[in-house]
Design a protein around this motif. Structure first.
Motif, PDB file in Angstrom:
ATOM      1  N   LYS A   4       0.831  -1.203   0.000  1.00  0.00           N
ATOM      2  CA  LYS A   4       0.000   0.000   0.000  1.00  0.00           C
ATOM      3  C   LYS A   4       0.867   1.255   0.000  1.00  0.00           C
ATOM      4  O   LYS A   4       0.582   2.204  -0.693  1.00  0.00           O
ATOM      5  CB  LYS A   4      -0.938  -0.002   1.204  1.00  0.00           C
ATOM      6  CG  LYS A   4      -2.070  -0.973   1.069  1.00  0.00           C
ATOM      7  CD  LYS A   4      -3.025  -0.849   2.221  1.00  0.00           C
ATOM      8  CE  LYS A   4      -4.153  -1.855   2.059  1.00  0.00           C
ATOM      9  NZ  LYS A   4      -5.100  -1.772   3.168  1.00  0.00           N
ATOM     10  N   LEU A   5       1.937   1.237   0.789  1.00  0.00           N
ATOM     11  CA  LEU A   5       2.849   2.380   0.793  1.00  0.00           C
ATOM     12  C   LEU A   5       3.490   2.558  -0.575  1.00  0.00           C
ATOM     13  O   LEU A   5       3.598   3.670  -1.067  1.00  0.00           O
ATOM     14  CB  LEU A   5       3.914   2.215   1.872  1.00  0.00           C
ATOM     15  CG  LEU A   5       3.460   2.403   3.319  1.00  0.00           C
ATOM     16  CD1 LEU A   5       4.593   2.097   4.279  1.00  0.00           C
ATOM     17  CD2 LEU A   5       2.956   3.817   3.533  1.00  0.00           C
ATOM     18  N   SER A   6       3.905   1.480  -1.191  1.00  0.00           N
ATOM     19  CA  SER A   6       4.515   1.560  -2.515  1.00  0.00           C
ATOM     20  C   SER A   6       3.512   2.076  -3.526  1.00  0.00           C
ATOM     21  O   SER A   6       3.832   2.933  -4.342  1.00  0.00           O
ATOM     22  CB  SER A   6       5.041   0.196  -2.945  1.00  0.00           C
ATOM     23  OG  SER A   6       6.089  -0.204  -2.097  1.00  0.00           O
ATOM     24  N   PHE A   7       2.281   1.566  -3.476  1.00  0.00           N
ATOM     25  CA  PHE A   7       1.247   2.028  -4.393  1.00  0.00           C
ATOM     26  C   PHE A   7       0.962   3.508  -4.158  1.00  0.00           C
ATOM     27  O   PHE A   7       0.809   4.287  -5.094  1.00  0.00           O
ATOM     28  CB  PHE A   7      -0.037   1.199  -4.231  1.00  0.00           C
ATOM     29  CG  PHE A   7      -1.152   1.687  -5.099  1.00  0.00           C
ATOM     30  CD1 PHE A   7      -1.162   1.397  -6.458  1.00  0.00           C
ATOM     31  CD2 PHE A   7      -2.172   2.479  -4.573  1.00  0.00           C
ATOM     32  CE1 PHE A   7      -2.177   1.873  -7.279  1.00  0.00           C
ATOM     33  CE2 PHE A   7      -3.190   2.957  -5.381  1.00  0.00           C
ATOM     34  CZ  PHE A   7      -3.198   2.649  -6.734  1.00  0.00           C
ATOM     35  N   LYS A   8       0.914   3.909  -2.882  1.00  0.00           N
ATOM     36  CA  LYS A   8       0.658   5.303  -2.535  1.00  0.00           C
ATOM     37  C   LYS A   8       1.768   6.203  -3.084  1.00  0.00           C
ATOM     38  O   LYS A   8       1.490   7.268  -3.640  1.00  0.00           O
ATOM     39  CB  LYS A   8       0.547   5.458  -1.016  1.00  0.00           C
ATOM     40  CG  LYS A   8       0.212   6.858  -0.569  1.00  0.00           C
ATOM     41  CD  LYS A   8       0.091   6.942   0.940  1.00  0.00           C
ATOM     42  CE  LYS A   8      -0.171   8.379   1.364  1.00  0.00           C
ATOM     43  NZ  LYS A   8      -0.242   8.516   2.818  1.00  0.00           N
ATOM     44  N   LYS A   9       3.014   5.778  -2.931  1.00  0.00           N
ATOM     45  CA  LYS A   9       4.133   6.576  -3.444  1.00  0.00           C
ATOM     46  C   LYS A   9       4.062   6.708  -4.963  1.00  0.00           C
ATOM     47  O   LYS A   9       4.269   7.791  -5.506  1.00  0.00           O
ATOM     48  CB  LYS A   9       5.467   5.959  -3.035  1.00  0.00           C
ATOM     49  CG  LYS A   9       5.839   6.222  -1.604  1.00  0.00           C
ATOM     50  CD  LYS A   9       7.205   5.663  -1.279  1.00  0.00           C
ATOM     51  CE  LYS A   9       7.564   5.917   0.172  1.00  0.00           C
ATOM     52  NZ  LYS A   9       8.899   5.434   0.513  1.00  0.00           N
ATOM     53  N   ALA A  11       1.396   6.524  -6.803  1.00  0.00           N
ATOM     54  CA  ALA A  11       0.269   7.408  -7.107  1.00  0.00           C
ATOM     55  C   ALA A  11       0.647   8.871  -6.902  1.00  0.00           C
ATOM     56  O   ALA A  11       0.276   9.735  -7.711  1.00  0.00           O
ATOM     57  CB  ALA A  11      -0.935   7.029  -6.247  1.00  0.00           C
ATOM     58  N   ILE A  12       1.387   9.161  -5.848  1.00  0.00           N
ATOM     59  CA  ILE A  12       1.793  10.547  -5.582  1.00  0.00           C
ATOM     60  C   ILE A  12       2.803  11.017  -6.625  1.00  0.00           C
ATOM     61  O   ILE A  12       2.727  12.155  -7.105  1.00  0.00           O
ATOM     62  CB  ILE A  12       2.338  10.711  -4.147  1.00  0.00           C
ATOM     63  CG1 ILE A  12       1.216  10.458  -3.138  1.00  0.00           C
ATOM     64  CG2 ILE A  12       2.926  12.102  -3.942  1.00  0.00           C
ATOM     65  CD1 ILE A  12       1.674  10.382  -1.697  1.00  0.00           C
TER      66      ILE A  12
END
Length: 194
Positions: A4-9, A11-12
């Protein structure tokens, strides 16, 4: 959790790339005011670029911050038919320089971000370079795409090489100032760097 953190990064970073594209479009459309805006706005765009670049560098703590931003615009410009040889070569060289300088100075250091921003700050000039590398084609495109007489307004801008040189030189202190302002505006992000 890590996914999730990787996906969030990711996406940002994509969001930062979209913001960077918007800045390019802003620069390109400034030519509607006068050709000089299009030719020289690259000297002030680093004031905006620095915010996106610094934020992206705090997310991408290795190779790829400059590549993600310039690469996103590059691919879209290729698809749209906006990428000529000068833009392609200029973007590849400036992006490579930014990535190399950041690696040499440390991916997770403020020094690495600051120094690598200098070549990155010139990215819009790679887009406008066609005025000087393909003047005839640029004037013809202006006749076809712009209001009548626009090509005649372009000629003195293109021919004024001393002003172009001054603007290119001026881009360096603007880029340094822009990064310092970005650091102040994003203190918490900046603190993530050594």
């Amino acid at each position: 959790m890590d996914n999730k953190l990787s996906f969030k990064k990711v996406a940002i970073v994509l969001l930062m790339a979209v913001a960077y594209l918007a800045m390019f479009i802003l620069g390109a459309t400034s030519g509607a005011i006068h050709p000089a805006f299009y030719a020289y706005i690259g000297a002030v765009l680093p004031l905006l670029f620095a915010l996106v670049y610094l934020y992206t560098c705090t997310l991408v703590r290795g190779f790829g911050a400059a590549t993600a931003l310039n690469g996103f615009v590059f691919v879209l410009f290729l698809i749209a038919g906006e990428a000529d040889l000068a833009y392609i070569v200029g973007t590849v060289v400036l992006t490579a320089l930014a990535e190399i300088i950041r690696k040499v100075n440390g991916y997770d250091t403020l020094k690495g971000v600051r120094w690598s921003f200098l070549p990155f700050a010139f990215s819009f000039f790679a887009y406008t370079a066609h005025w000087w590398t393909d003047t005839e084609g640029s004037l013809q495109a202006a006749v076809e795409e712009m209001p009548a007489g626009y090509d005649q307004l372009m000629i003195p801008v293109i021919d004024n090489i001393p002003v172009l040189i001054v603007v290119l030189v001026l881009t360096v202190p603007v880029a340094i100032l822009a990064m310092r302002l970005a650091e102040r505006a994003m203190k918490k992000r900046t603190e993530l760097l050594k």
